[in-house]
Write an enzyme that holds these catalytic residues in place. Structure first.
Site, PDB file in Angstrom:
ATOM      1  N   GLU A 119       0.826  -1.214   0.000  1.00 14.94           N
ATOM      2  CA  GLU A 119       0.000   0.000   0.000  1.00 14.94           C
ATOM      3  C   GLU A 119       0.858   1.262   0.000  1.00 14.94           C
ATOM      4  OE1 GLU A 119      -2.889  -0.358   3.188  1.00 14.94           O
ATOM      5  OE2 GLU A 119      -4.008  -1.854   2.069  1.00 14.94           O
ATOM      6  N   GLU A 175      -6.633  -7.948  -0.838  1.00 13.92           N
ATOM      7  CA  GLU A 175      -7.265  -7.848   0.484  1.00 13.92           C
ATOM      8  C   GLU A 175      -8.743  -7.537   0.348  1.00 13.92           C
ATOM      9  OE1 GLU A 175      -5.383  -5.238   3.304  1.00 13.92           O
ATOM     10  OE2 GLU A 175      -3.384  -6.105   2.988  1.00 13.92           O
TER      11      GLU A 175
END
Ligand SMILES: *[C@@H]1O[C@H](CO)[C@@H](O)[C@H](O)[C@H]1NC(C)=O
Ligand SMILES: *[C@@H]1O[C@H](CO)[C@@H](O)[C@H](O)[C@H]1NC(C)=O
Ligand SMILES: *[C@@H]1O[C@H](CO)[C@@H](O)[C@H](O)[C@H]1NC(C)=O
Ligand SMILES: *[C@@H]1O[C@H](CO)[C@@H](O)[C@H](O)[C@H]1NC(C)=O
Length: 819
Positions: free
Chosen positions: A188, A259
């Site tokens: 991320e 995710e």
């Protein structure tokens, strides 16, 4: 006859298929590549369902059963991060033992015939202390984390190379015959990239090149990284990737969802985030249908426990308890079972999904069909209703009812195998059953920390020091002490402390004067108290506590924690001479361990009021049986707990949710931490909690509840049988009556029927009551069929219950107790 024949040949096929699968993953080297459609394993496109299970958040004794349950739930891949801080607690000193035995974990996954996605990071976030970076990294001169900075890149490359080489030497990459089919570098990064300007961009390029250069033989991903350099795949993280993902950054990369959040992390003071089985299934199916998604990883599939001090700032010790497997590894139903059915339904569509062309057709304002048609003629369709009302649509001239916010999956473009909003799986209720209470004073010993003063400290400075840089993260606690002369006579004064730590306990001349704390969304706070000063020398002792290091953000290495300012009346003492002491005495002497225990004098338990910073100790035997075990700390305030010297994590019961409940009251004690008898429990209580209210509880599934209506779809598992032979089975739902199926956990049977109603019961398993129509035989029949059995199945039919209300659509709800 024919029916049985077909069933047994299916079983043989299934066995052959599983044998082929395990052969593939266990022995021969696999060639893993990708194209715009999916990952390609040995020339075959694959739709893969994956589940996150992090090895240090459970115990090696739990791993085999967690992985087996994931496999049974239709999971193909187990995803885990690599936790650098655990493996290299001191620079150059490594630990791969016990919960840190990553090779053993991966080999267990392999032994069960599943694949692995290895997210190396090394920065992982994961609501984990320092995002998995070891704290000692900070002391490397000139280091700046996660940017184009030579000292950081050197360490990152060294660690990544070490892990890759370790996997290679164990033969764990698919290219070597191992289970690892995918690796991740960074995590991320988009969220912090802007803070580093051009250096962020060059860091991303460097990281990708460094990773690819390690020649793992399997693809790399960067999640949430729109500019992931070729050949690294950019993937999506979030709740609704079907709606939010802008797609891979090249037509030759597949759409991967690394995710899919089954819940969200929980901080002390917050409620658990509950995401329904229906919502998770809807968005996973949408990603597959709309975005041509070919890989969905549930984050988390099993969350587990943040043992010790591993949780990041303000995060609860329990991690993603709402996942399909709960913190204890028990099936969270109906989530687990509903997703299992989704996986089976999607797998029935594999061929047209992977080899067919996608076309879309409007079915109405908010209804759409995504159709995949293979050249060979196979066809699969996903009928999406994004509206907030049920809709009746026509698809290929046939009518379908699409419940609100749902997707129907038609593996043959005709018959509905699954609908994301129709849950046929049972609901289960988890209960905590006290097995031992600690309510007698005689059982407890205690030791209360002495409050250090300026003269007792080990370091002084003419300023307020940053906390984590001073403790080097060896302890959550740092004492700030101050001594000053008060020239007037005894008097009251206003004390004001401003802190960027997490909690603060203040003492004046050894007497407790107040506590204060911040929160996940309150990085700073003040403590105000009116205190008594005496004429002459006065001592202020302030204990600043951390509830975990941060897990991310730019410039994590230079964040300021701890006290910022102290004022008494109007005088600022921030630049006076301060004395510092790292940790509590019990903490630095490890009095929770066998060896350390003798370093203090334990006293008999006494109930003195307002006792702060007290250690409590007791002994107990392991509860019988094999149910998971948890400590009910509902009577305590805040602190940490140890079993036989192992920390089961921080607890914080006194910081309540807006509704007035503790965020976490039960704390998991893994069975493998326990001996049959003579176990030691030690607690450090910062506040004035009462240990006499603690109990040790068994965690069990106490109730199972099933609901089915006459119009409901049958289970996906019966779909294949029903839909073979080419005849028109569009109406098969009438041929296959769905039944209420109840199953207690292994070894336990249904002991009581709490509720049963065939007719028009109101509500569902979450809240039910009899409706206007009710068969008087409901309970008697449920008892006859289910009592004393581990599992049972009841048909909602007039043939069974009689017809309590002709010409009315009926349903059946049965709630049973497992014992
Ligand atoms: C691996 O598969 C790709 C395409 O899927 C192919 O181009 C390549 O030659 C294969 N490599 C090996 C070593 O078999
Ligand atoms: C579905 O509806 C929601 C609003 O309820 C909207 O935000 C979303 O973009 C819609 N999704 C699609 C795929 O149209
Ligand atoms: C602090 O020092 C004083 C004087 O040496 C001693 O009496 C006291 O016990 C010490 N307190 C602690 C907490 O060490
Ligand atoms: C539980 O049920 C199973 C059959 O489902 C039976 O064999 C077993 O004896 C039962 N056990 C008890 C304790 O009733």
């Amino acid at each position: 006859m024919e029916y049985w024949f077909r069933k047994s040949s299916l079983a043989i096929l299934l066995v052959l298929f599983l044998m082929a699968l395990s052969f593939n993953t266990a022995c021969a080297a696999s060639n893993v590549t990708y194209d715009g459609r999916s990952l390609v394993i040995d020339g075959e496109h694959r739709i893969l369902f994956s589940g996150s299970i992090h090895y240090p958040r459970s115990t090696p004794e739990m791993w085999p059963s967690l992985i087996a349950k994931a496999k049974e739930g239709g999971i193909d891949v187990i995803e885990t991060y690599v936790f650098w801080d655990l493996h290299e607690p001191q620079q150059g000193k490594f630990d791969f033992s016990g919960r840190n035995d990553i090779v053993r974990f991966i080999k267990e996954v392999q032994a069960q015939g599943l694949y692995v996605t290895l997210r190396i990071g090394p920065f992982i976030e994961s609501e984990w202390s320092y995002g998995g970076l070891p704290f000692w990294l900070r002391s490397i001169p000139h280091i700046v984390f996660r940017t184009d900075n030579e000292p950081f890149k050197r360490e990152m490359e060294r660690w990544t190379t070490k892990i890759v080489n370790m996997m290679k030497s164990e033969g764990l990459y698919a290219s070597q015959g191992g289970p690892i089919i995918l690796s991740q570098i960074e995590n991320e990064y988009t969220l912090v990239e802007g803070a580093f300007h051009d250096k962020g961009k060059s860091y991303v390029r460097w990281a990708a090149k460094m990773a690819v250069g390690l020649q793992t033989g399997v693809p790399w991903v960067m999640c949430r990284q729109d500019d992931a350099p070729d050949p690294v795949i950019n993937s999506c993280n979030g709740l609704r990737c079907g709606e939010t993902f802008k797609g891979p950054n090249s037509p030759s990369k597949p759409a991967l969802w690394t995710e899919d959040w089954t819940s969200q992390f929980q901080a002390y003071g917050q409620n658990p985030y509950i995401r329904s089985a229906e919502d998770i299934a809807y968005h996973a199916a949408l990603f597959i249908a709309k975005n041509k998604g070919s890989y969905v990883n549930y984050y988390m599939y099993h969350g587990g426990t943040n043992f010790g001090r591993s949780a990041s700032n303000y995060i609860t010790t329990s991690y993603y308890d709402e996942a399909p497997l709960d913190e204890y590894g028990l099936l969270r139903q109906p989530k687990y079972g509903h997703l299992k059915e989704l996986h089976a339904a999607v797998k029935l569509c594999s061929k047209p999904l992977l080899s067919g062309e996608q076309t879309t057709h409007s079915l109405g304002g908010q209804q759409k069909a995504y159709v995949y048609q293979a050249n060979s003629g196979e066809c699969a369709a996903f009928l999406v209703n994004n509206g907030s009302r049920n809709a009746r649509v026509f698809f290929r001239n046939h009518p379908y009812i699409l419940p609100r916010k749902s997707i129907s999956i038609l593996p043959d473009c005709r018959n509905v195998a699954f609908n994301t909003a129709m849950v046929s799986e049972q609901y289960s209720t988890r209960s905590m059953v006290p097995s031992e209470v600690f309510d007698s004073t005689a059982r407890w010993e205690q030791y209360t920390e002495a409050i250090p003063r300026y003269e007792n400290t080990t370091q002084t400075a003419k300023q307020l020091l940053e906390q984590t840089g001073t403790t080097k993260d060896k302890s959550d606690y740092l004492w700030y002490t101050l001594r000053f002369q008060h020239d007037t006579s005894d008097s009251q004064a206003k004390l004001n402390v401003y802190s960027r730590g997490h909690v603060l306990h203040a003492f004046v001349n050894g007497i407790f004067v107040g506590s204060a704390h911040g929160g996940r969304n309150a990085p700073s706070f003040s403590l105000d108290a009116t205190v008594n000063l005496r004429k002459g020398v006065n001592d202020i002792s302030l204990l600043s506590g951390m509830v975990g290091l941060p897990a991310g953000g730019a410039h994590m290495e230079s964040k300021f924690y701890g006290l910022r300012r102290l004022r008494i009346q109007d005088k600022d003492f921030s630049r006076n001479s301060w004395g510092y002491k790292v940790g509590l005495f019990g903490d630095t002497s490890q009095i929770y361990s066998d060896v350390g225990s003798s370093k203090v004098q334990w006293k008999k338990h006494s109930n003195s009021a307002n006792q702060r910073l007290t250690w409590y100790k007791t002994q107990f035997d392991a509860p019988e049986g094999s149910d998971p075990v948890a400590l009910n700390l509902g009577s305590m305030g805040k602190g940490e707990a140890w079993i036989n010297g192992e920390s089961i994590g921080r607890y914080w019961v006194s910081l309540l949710t807006p509704q007035g409940n503790p965020s976490q009251q039960w704390y998991h004690v893994p069975r493998s931490f326990l001996k049959p008898s003579g176990n030691t429990l030690v607690l450090l209580e910062e506040e004035d909690g009462n240990p006499l209210g603690i109990s040790l509880d068994r965690v069990t599934i106490s109730n199972v509840c099933g609901q089915v209506s006459e119009t409901q779809l049958p289970r996906v598992s019966s779909w294949v049988e029903q839909n073979q032979g080419g005849s028109n089975h569009r109406n098969y739902r009438r041929q296959t009556a769905p039944s209420v199926q109840l199953t207690c956990p292994p070894g336990r049977n249904i002991s009581n029927i709490l509720f049963a109603s065939y007719g028009t019961p109101v509500g569902n398993c979450e809240s039910y009551a009899r409706g206007t129509c009710h068969s008087v035989y409901s309970r008697a029949i449920a008892e006859l069929v289910c009592l004393g059995k581990n599992r049972c199945s009841i048909l909602p039919s007039n043939l069974v219950f009689g017809d309590p209300c002709p010409n009315t659509r009926k349903s059946l709800v049965v709630d049973a107790q497992c014992q």
